[in-house]
Design a protein around this motif. Sequence first.
Motif, PDB file in Angstrom:
ATOM      1  N   MET A   1       1.033  -1.063   0.149  1.00 18.84           N
ATOM      2  CA  MET A   1      -0.164  -0.088  -0.179  1.00 18.84           C
ATOM      3  C   MET A   1       0.427   1.447   0.351  1.00 18.84           C
ATOM      4  SD  MET A   1      -2.873   0.715   3.041  1.00 18.84           S
ATOM      5  CE  MET A   1      -3.006  -0.559   3.295  1.00 18.84           C
ATOM      6  N   ASP A   2       0.408   2.004  -0.855  1.00 17.81           N
ATOM      7  CA  ASP A   2       1.413   3.724  -0.804  1.00 17.81           C
ATOM      8  C   ASP A   2       1.238   4.106   0.091  1.00 17.81           C
ATOM      9  OD1 ASP A   2      -1.027   4.781  -1.642  1.00 17.81           O
ATOM     10  OD2 ASP A   2      -0.090   5.096  -3.583  1.00 17.81           O
ATOM     11  N   LYS A   3       1.780   5.374   0.517  1.00 15.84           N
ATOM     12  CA  LYS A   3       1.689   6.662   1.368  1.00 15.84           C
ATOM     13  C   LYS A   3       0.158   6.974   1.476  1.00 15.84           C
ATOM     14  CE  LYS A   3       5.778   8.209   3.316  1.00 15.84           C
ATOM     15  NZ  LYS A   3       6.640   8.848   3.563  1.00 15.84           N
ATOM     16  N   GLN A   4      -0.609   7.611  -0.177  1.00 12.49           N
ATOM     17  CA  GLN A   4      -1.797   7.795  -0.308  1.00 12.49           C
ATOM     18  C   GLN A   4      -2.944   7.379  -0.094  1.00 12.49           C
ATOM     19  OE1 GLN A   4      -2.362  11.296  -2.146  1.00 12.49           O
ATOM     20  NE2 GLN A   4      -4.233  10.475  -1.071  1.00 12.49           N
ATOM     21  N   GLN A   5      -2.406   6.227  -0.499  1.00  9.69           N
ATOM     22  CA  GLN A   5      -4.053   4.893  -0.093  1.00  9.69           C
ATOM     23  C   GLN A   5      -3.944   5.090   1.985  1.00  9.69           C
ATOM     24  OE1 GLN A   5      -2.397   1.546  -2.301  1.00  9.69           O
ATOM     25  NE2 GLN A   5      -4.300   1.548  -3.270  1.00  9.69           N
ATOM     26  N   GLN A   6      -2.813   5.302   2.185  1.00  5.65           N
ATOM     27  CA  GLN A   6      -2.822   4.879   3.704  1.00  5.65           C
ATOM     28  C   GLN A   6      -3.231   6.353   4.367  1.00  5.65           C
ATOM     29  OE1 GLN A   6       1.482   4.012   4.852  1.00  5.65           O
ATOM     30  NE2 GLN A   6       0.890   1.963   4.522  1.00  5.65           N
ATOM     31  N   GLN A   7      -2.827   7.696   3.823  1.00  6.58           N
ATOM     32  CA  GLN A   7      -3.590   8.305   4.014  1.00  6.58           C
ATOM     33  C   GLN A   7      -5.180   9.212   4.328  1.00  6.58           C
ATOM     34  OE1 GLN A   7      -1.497  11.396   2.456  1.00  6.58           O
ATOM     35  NE2 GLN A   7       0.442  12.088   3.402  1.00  6.58           N
ATOM     36  N   ASN A   8      -5.522   8.377   2.564  1.00  6.90           N
ATOM     37  CA  ASN A   8      -6.988   8.247   2.311  1.00  6.90           C
ATOM     38  C   ASN A   8      -7.663   7.318   3.842  1.00  6.90           C
ATOM     39  OD1 ASN A   8      -6.548   9.561   0.187  1.00  6.90           O
ATOM     40  ND2 ASN A   8      -6.507   7.590  -0.810  1.00  6.90           N
ATOM     41  N   GLN A   9      -6.691   6.357   3.925  1.00  9.83           N
ATOM     42  CA  GLN A   9      -7.666   5.306   5.296  1.00  9.83           C
ATOM     43  C   GLN A   9      -7.855   5.756   6.507  1.00  9.83           C
ATOM     44  OE1 GLN A   9      -5.803   1.676   5.243  1.00  9.83           O
ATOM     45  NE2 GLN A   9      -7.147   0.426   3.742  1.00  9.83           N
ATOM     46  N   GLN A  10      -6.300   6.495   6.952  1.00  9.25           N
ATOM     47  CA  GLN A  10      -6.590   7.139   7.826  1.00  9.25           C
ATOM     48  C   GLN A  10      -7.583   8.865   8.152  1.00  9.25           C
ATOM     49  OE1 GLN A  10      -2.448   8.667   8.209  1.00  9.25           O
ATOM     50  NE2 GLN A  10      -2.399   7.236   9.222  1.00  9.25           N
ATOM     51  N   GLN A  11      -7.730   9.470   6.704  1.00 12.01           N
ATOM     52  CA  GLN A  11      -8.489  10.369   6.887  1.00 12.01           C
ATOM     53  C   GLN A  11     -10.199   9.949   7.253  1.00 12.01           C
ATOM     54  OE1 GLN A  11      -7.906  12.574   3.381  1.00 12.01           O
ATOM     55  NE2 GLN A  11      -6.498  13.507   4.181  1.00 12.01           N
ATOM     56  N   ALA A  12     -10.334   8.447   6.142  1.00 12.06           N
ATOM     57  CA  ALA A  12     -11.373   8.057   6.262  1.00 12.06           C
ATOM     58  C   ALA A  12     -12.123   7.057   8.013  1.00 12.06           C
ATOM     59  CB  ALA A  12     -11.587   6.561   5.760  1.00 12.06           C
ATOM     60  N   SER A  13     -10.934   7.401   8.541  1.00 16.22           N
ATOM     61  CA  SER A  13     -11.387   6.426  10.004  1.00 16.22           C
ATOM     62  C   SER A  13     -11.423   8.084  10.847  1.00 16.22           C
ATOM     63  CB  SER A  13     -10.205   6.185  10.850  1.00 16.22           C
ATOM     64  OG  SER A  13      -8.730   7.140  11.358  1.00 16.22           O
ATOM     65  N   LYS A  14     -11.474   8.776  10.430  1.00 17.81           N
ATOM     66  CA  LYS A  14     -11.800  10.354  11.100  1.00 17.81           C
ATOM     67  C   LYS A  14     -13.124  10.893  11.398  1.00 17.81           C
ATOM     68  CE  LYS A  14      -6.787  12.202  11.200  1.00 17.81           C
ATOM     69  NZ  LYS A  14      -6.370  13.323  11.257  1.00 17.81           N
ATOM     70  N   THR A  15     -14.042  10.103  10.613  1.00 14.56           N
ATOM     71  CA  THR A  15     -15.345  10.014   9.984  1.00 14.56           C
ATOM     72  C   THR A  15     -16.069   9.707  10.229  1.00 14.56           C
ATOM     73  OG1 THR A  15     -15.106  10.108   7.738  1.00 14.56           O
ATOM     74  CG2 THR A  15     -17.124  10.280   8.313  1.00 14.56           C
ATOM     75  N   ASN A  16     -16.862  10.806  11.296  1.00 14.33           N
ATOM     76  CA  ASN A  16     -18.124  10.107  12.680  1.00 14.33           C
ATOM     77  C   ASN A  16     -19.116   9.663  12.378  1.00 14.33           C
ATOM     78  OD1 ASN A  16     -19.775  10.118  14.602  1.00 14.33           O
ATOM     79  ND2 ASN A  16     -19.177  12.628  15.456  1.00 14.33           N
ATOM     80  N   PRO A  17     -19.017   8.259  12.255  1.00 10.28           N
ATOM     81  CA  PRO A  17     -21.274   8.150  11.309  1.00 10.28           C
ATOM     82  C   PRO A  17     -22.310   8.545  11.757  1.00 10.28           C
ATOM     83  CG  PRO A  17     -19.141   6.194  13.052  1.00 10.28           C
ATOM     84  CD  PRO A  17     -18.373   6.967  12.859  1.00 10.28           C
ATOM     85  N   GLN A  18     -21.987   8.632  13.144  1.00  9.31           N
ATOM     86  CA  GLN A  18     -23.016   8.750  14.036  1.00  9.31           C
ATOM     87  C   GLN A  18     -23.349  10.730  13.365  1.00  9.31           C
ATOM     88  OE1 GLN A  18     -24.400   5.698  14.721  1.00  9.31           O
ATOM     89  NE2 GLN A  18     -24.954   7.419  16.782  1.00  9.31           N
ATOM     90  N   GLN A  19     -22.482  11.385  13.334  1.00 15.80           N
ATOM     91  CA  GLN A  19     -23.498  13.063  12.666  1.00 15.80           C
ATOM     92  C   GLN A  19     -24.058  11.999  11.245  1.00 15.80           C
ATOM     93  OE1 GLN A  19     -22.791  15.603  14.134  1.00 15.80           O
ATOM     94  NE2 GLN A  19     -23.004  16.433  11.954  1.00 15.80           N
ATOM     95  N   VAL A  20     -22.646  11.036   9.757  1.00 16.37           N
ATOM     96  CA  VAL A  20     -23.114  11.107   8.802  1.00 16.37           C
ATOM     97  C   VAL A  20     -24.358  10.407   9.171  1.00 16.37           C
ATOM     98  CG1 VAL A  20     -23.018   9.687   7.059  1.00 16.37           C
ATOM     99  CG2 VAL A  20     -20.819  10.844   8.245  1.00 16.37           C
ATOM    100  N   LYS A  21     -25.047   9.506   9.446  1.00 17.04           N
ATOM    101  CA  LYS A  21     -26.411   8.781   9.828  1.00 17.04           C
ATOM    102  C   LYS A  21     -27.435  10.163  10.043  1.00 17.04           C
ATOM    103  CE  LYS A  21     -25.350   4.958  11.202  1.00 17.04           C
ATOM    104  NZ  LYS A  21     -25.141   3.470  11.824  1.00 17.04           N
ATOM    105  N   LYS A  22     -27.394  10.893  11.241  1.00 15.24           N
ATOM    106  CA  LYS A  22     -27.583  11.890  11.365  1.00 15.24           C
ATOM    107  C   LYS A  22     -28.177  12.959  10.456  1.00 15.24           C
ATOM    108  CE  LYS A  22     -28.418  15.711  15.039  1.00 15.24           C
ATOM    109  NZ  LYS A  22     -27.252  16.868  15.750  1.00 15.24           N
TER     110      LYS A  22
END
Length: 67
Positions: A1-22
Motif C-alpha cells: 500500500m502506498d502513502k496516499q492510500q494510507q493517508q486516505n484510510q487514516q482520513q476515512a477513519s476520522k469520519t464520525n458515522p453517527q454524524q453522517v447518519k444524522k
Amino acid sequence: MDKQQQQNQQQASKTNPQQVKKQNQASAQGNSYNTEFASETNAQEVRQQNAQSAARKKQASSNQQQQ
C-alpha cells in the motif's frame, strides 16, 4: 500500500458515522438546516445580493431599450 492510500484510510477513519447518519436522516426528511453548509450560509446576505443583481439586470435592460 502506498502513502496516499494510507493517508486516505487514516482520513476515512476520522469520519464520525453517527454524524453522517444524522445528516443523512435530516437530508432524507428535507431538513437541510442541520448540515454544515446551511449553517455557513447567511440567508439575509444572499437575499441582498439577489436583490442587487436583479436591480442591475433591470437597469441594464432599460439602458438597452433606450439605445
